[in-house]
Every structure is written in structure tokens, then in C-alpha cells.
Design an enzyme around this catalytic site. Sequence first.
Site, PDB file in Angstrom:
ATOM      1  N   LYS A  52     -26.252  58.467 -34.993  1.00  0.00           N
ATOM      2  CA  LYS A  52     -27.172  57.624 -34.217  1.00  0.00           C
ATOM      3  C   LYS A  52     -26.558  57.268 -32.866  1.00  0.00           C
ATOM      4  O   LYS A  52     -27.232  57.281 -31.844  1.00  0.00           O
ATOM      5  CB  LYS A  52     -27.529  56.355 -35.019  1.00  0.00           C
ATOM      6  CG  LYS A  52     -28.530  56.682 -36.116  1.00  0.00           C
ATOM      7  CD  LYS A  52     -28.694  55.613 -37.173  1.00  0.00           C
ATOM      8  CE  LYS A  52     -29.620  56.175 -38.259  1.00  0.00           C
ATOM      9  NZ  LYS A  52     -29.608  55.456 -39.511  1.00  0.00           N
ATOM     10  N   GLN A  96     -28.116  49.840 -41.474  1.00  0.00           N
ATOM     11  CA  GLN A  96     -27.982  51.069 -42.263  1.00  0.00           C
ATOM     12  C   GLN A  96     -27.960  50.743 -43.761  1.00  0.00           C
ATOM     13  O   GLN A  96     -27.219  49.862 -44.195  1.00  0.00           O
ATOM     14  CB  GLN A  96     -26.691  51.792 -41.839  1.00  0.00           C
ATOM     15  CG  GLN A  96     -26.500  53.153 -42.470  1.00  0.00           C
ATOM     16  CD  GLN A  96     -27.520  54.187 -42.008  1.00  0.00           C
ATOM     17  OE1 GLN A  96     -28.003  54.147 -40.888  1.00  0.00           O
ATOM     18  NE2 GLN A  96     -27.866  55.111 -42.892  1.00  0.00           N
ATOM     19  N   ASP A 119     -36.863  50.928 -37.911  1.00  0.00           N
ATOM     20  CA  ASP A 119     -36.970  51.663 -39.179  1.00  0.00           C
ATOM     21  C   ASP A 119     -38.371  51.516 -39.794  1.00  0.00           C
ATOM     22  O   ASP A 119     -38.716  52.259 -40.708  1.00  0.00           O
ATOM     23  CB  ASP A 119     -35.980  51.077 -40.204  1.00  0.00           C
ATOM     24  CG  ASP A 119     -34.667  51.837 -40.269  1.00  0.00           C
ATOM     25  OD1 ASP A 119     -34.678  53.057 -40.042  1.00  0.00           O
ATOM     26  OD2 ASP A 119     -33.650  51.202 -40.579  1.00  0.00           O
TER      27      ASP A 119
HETATM   28  N1  GUN Z   1     -30.168  55.068 -45.112  1.00  0.00           N
HETATM   29  C1  GUN Z   1     -30.695  56.288 -45.389  1.00  0.00           C
HETATM   30  N2  GUN Z   1     -31.765  56.523 -44.608  1.00  0.00           N
HETATM   31  C2  GUN Z   1     -31.922  55.437 -43.833  1.00  0.00           C
HETATM   32  C3  GUN Z   1     -32.841  55.087 -42.813  1.00  0.00           C
HETATM   33  O1  GUN Z   1     -33.762  55.824 -42.474  1.00  0.00           O
HETATM   34  N3  GUN Z   1     -32.652  53.869 -42.234  1.00  0.00           N
HETATM   35  C4  GUN Z   1     -31.659  53.039 -42.598  1.00  0.00           C
HETATM   36  N4  GUN Z   1     -31.573  51.856 -41.988  1.00  0.00           N
HETATM   37  N5  GUN Z   1     -30.780  53.330 -43.536  1.00  0.00           N
HETATM   38  C5  GUN Z   1     -30.908  54.533 -44.135  1.00  0.00           C
END
Ligand code: GUN
Length: 278
Positions: A52, A96, A119
Site C-alpha cells: 500500500k 489492516q 475499505d
Molecule cells: N486484510 C485483508 N484484506 C484486507 C482489506 O481489504 N482491508 C483491510 N483493512 N485489511 C485486509
Amino acid sequence: MYNLIDGKKVAADVLDKVAHEAQELKSQGKEVTLAVIIVGDDPASRVYVNHKRKDCEKVGIRSLEYALAEDTKQEELMALINELNGREDVDGILCQLPIPKHLDEKAVLKAISPAKDVDAFHPTNVGYIMLGDYTFLPCTPAGVMELLYAYDIPIEGKHCVVVGRSNIVGKPMSMLMLKENATVTVCHSRTRDLASITKQADILVAAVGRAKFITADMVKEGAVVIDVGMNRDEEGKLCGDVDFDSVAPKSSAITPVPGGVGPMTRAMLLENTIRAAT
Ligand code: GUN
């Protein structure tokens, strides 16, 4: 001959657009900023968070990382989220997942301001998705839709079968396809005679989290197959939920793993971040 759906290429187009928009905003004095919170040291989460950060750098989005210790208390995490909610220079906030077990994940997702929830996991944003009236879409289902659009794959009137009912992928995926006037079936671990249903799919979305779970006998000739999985096979090689080698020749179009849905998920996060800033 099947069509290989190139997620890297479509994602690169999204990134170009995002970079252009970030530049445009910068020229107006607005530096788009994403805050990413990671709690503990789950190795997979660390890899995702690093991706990211690099993705943000690539497109000119500022990223802030908050790496908290495994034993962080709920109140500390909530205090950080509250602070980020209130900061005018922070447009998007993401925590996350998974977070350590002693923390209350639902409370954390609810604490993030819906307007900064890139998200789209906040109940308010989930509700908007149900209504078909949204600002943010969860990144993976949004990425799948972009792939279908990019390859001119018709959705209206098609039978879309989604295997998996997670809040992150399966449920919102089914809503987006329904909005496009598909007939949608959602299957899950308690579904009886799964193959008899997946074989009816014009578009099959596999989001189960089990390596090579979808085999050729479960797929209709000419189906479009979208593989959301990200697993390791017996040899430790990255693979999807679909047994690609046997399923691909039967399909009309299919996403590979890696290089299919994964790059799209990453790209859609950046698009959501731009949306949060505007
Ligand atoms: N963990 C696995 N996929 C995701 C996601 O799309 N967003 C977040 N915040 N955590 C994750």
C-alpha cells in the site's frame, strides 16, 4: 481459446487515472493522504501494508503508517482513530485486518469515520452498498467489477454464482452484481451439492480461500471465471481458489493468480482514497 483477464494491465490504467487526479488535486494545494494502521506483526499484513505504501508513492498519494505493538490496548487504537478522524490533512483511514484477538474488530471498523473509510467496512457504508447508492466500494469486489467492465463482459441477465459469503468479498460482490441486473446465487461452506450450482454460472466468482478448490467439473463450458483467492499450493507456490490449469480451457475468460484480481484490489484502494479527498 479462452481470454486471459489481465488484472495488471487494467490496474495500471486505474493507477494512471489516479496519478493524474492526485496531481490535479496537488496543483490545487490538496495533498491526498492515506493513513494506514497495522497492529502487531502478522507477516502477510506487513507485506500488504508495504504494498500500500509503495502504491501510494507511485501515484503521488501521501501515506502515513501507524505500526502499533501487538499488545496495543483497545483505547489506544481508538484514540489514534479518533485523532485521524479529526485531522483535516488525512483523507482516508484503513486499519489492516486481522487485528490481534484481544481487540474488538467491529468496534474498530465502526470508529473509522464513514467519510474516510476507504475499505468501505463501516456499517454505514455497508448499508449504502445494500441500497446501491455508495461513495466507497470495498476494494476487491470493486476491482472485480472493473475487470468485467474493462473486458466488456455482459452482466445483465447472467447467472452469477459467488462462492464465499465474507463481509469483505462475497456479500458485497453479490450486491454489485445484483445492481447490474444479474441473477445472483451466493454459495458457502454449508451449500449442498455445490458443483450443481457452480455449473450453472455464466460468471463464477471464487472467494473461498482454499487452494484450487474450484475444479473443471464444477464449471460450465464457456463460463467467465473470476478467482479472488490468494493461497499457497503444496509446493508453496502462489495460487488461487481455482484450479487454473484444468478450468481455463473450459472457460471463455479467466483471471490468473497472481496478476488477476490482486492488482485490482490494490488499485481500487487508491481510487477510494482520491474519492475520500474530493
Ligand atoms: N486484510 C485483508 N484484506 C484486507 C482489506 O481489504 N482491508 C483491510 N483493512 N485489511 C485486509
